[in-house]
Design an enzyme around this catalytic site. Structure first.
Site, PDB file in Angstrom:
ATOM      1  N   CYS A   7      29.579  36.298  41.347  1.00 28.88           N
ATOM      2  CA  CYS A   7      30.733  37.196  41.856  1.00 28.88           C
ATOM      3  C   CYS A   7      30.487  38.143  41.955  1.00 28.88           C
ATOM      4  O   CYS A   7      29.626  38.851  41.807  1.00 28.88           O
ATOM      5  CB  CYS A   7      31.434  36.384  40.627  1.00 28.88           C
ATOM      6  SG  CYS A   7      31.485  37.444  39.172  1.00 28.88           S
ATOM      7  N   CYS A  79      34.356  34.546  43.765  1.00 23.95           N
ATOM      8  CA  CYS A  79      35.467  35.235  43.883  1.00 23.95           C
ATOM      9  C   CYS A  79      36.830  35.093  44.371  1.00 23.95           C
ATOM     10  O   CYS A  79      37.372  33.888  45.008  1.00 23.95           O
ATOM     11  CB  CYS A  79      34.955  36.615  45.044  1.00 23.95           C
ATOM     12  SG  CYS A  79      33.330  36.880  44.534  1.00 23.95           S
ATOM     13  N   CYS A  87      33.291  38.735  48.536  1.00 29.64           N
ATOM     14  CA  CYS A  87      32.292  37.845  47.723  1.00 29.64           C
ATOM     15  C   CYS A  87      30.939  38.321  48.335  1.00 29.64           C
ATOM     16  O   CYS A  87      30.925  38.618  49.341  1.00 29.64           O
ATOM     17  CB  CYS A  87      32.884  36.488  48.098  1.00 29.64           C
ATOM     18  SG  CYS A  87      33.016  35.259  46.629  1.00 29.64           S
TER      19      CYS A  87
END
Length: 157
Positions: A7, A79, A87
């Site tokens: 992430c 994300c 992301c």
């Protein structure tokens, strides 16, 4: 097989996924996590939640994807999209999937409401990890297309 949960900040979701996966995974499977812009610290609520769930928290740290200790076979981005979060895109010959989860680090409200946001993220990730681990993993290792399909399906759970 090595899985990278990726992430942006590597302080909440990817840490929750890494710790949960490693807690549940069979021998021969390992997860790591990283961020494209790591915060440099694991969110204290993530660590507290993992401890309450009986999952070891020692050794987890917010780290950059620039210094991975191994080459992943699978990359799962976690994300969310509610806040327009971008992301990171991992390049390389890996199986990639997206398991979007909103970032509890941005939750606002009372302590109970913020804790609930962390628990929601954890439960989503745990449900997906359990679904993944219930697959015939020995078969899927050599069937990248099928593995990709299964990972993408799990990301919608």
């Amino acid at each position: 097989m090595n899985i990278l949960f990726l992430c942006t900040g590597n302080s909440c979701r990817s840490i929750l996924a890494e710790a949960t996966f490693n807690h549940l995974a069979p021998a021969g499977w390992r997860a790591i996590s990283a961020g494209s812009k790591p915060t440099g610290r694991v969110h204290p609520r993530s660590l507290a939640l993992l401890a309450r769930e009986g999952i070891a928290t020692a050794g987890y740290a917010s780290k950059s994807w620039d210094n991975l200790p191994l080459i992943p076979d699978i990359v799962i981005t976690v994300c969310g999209s509610a806040a327009g979060e971008t992301c990171p895109a991992y390049l390389g010959p890996v199986v990639r999937s997206h398991w979007g989860v909103e970032d509890p680090a941005h939750a606002v409200g009372t302590d109970a409401e913020i804790d609930a946001a962390f628990m929601t993220a954890y439960r989503i990730l745990r449900r997906r990890i359990e679904a993944f681990l219930a697959l015939p993993l020995a078969e899927l290792v050599d069937e990248r297309a099928r593995l990709q399909t299964e990972l993408d399906r799990i990301g919608t759970l």
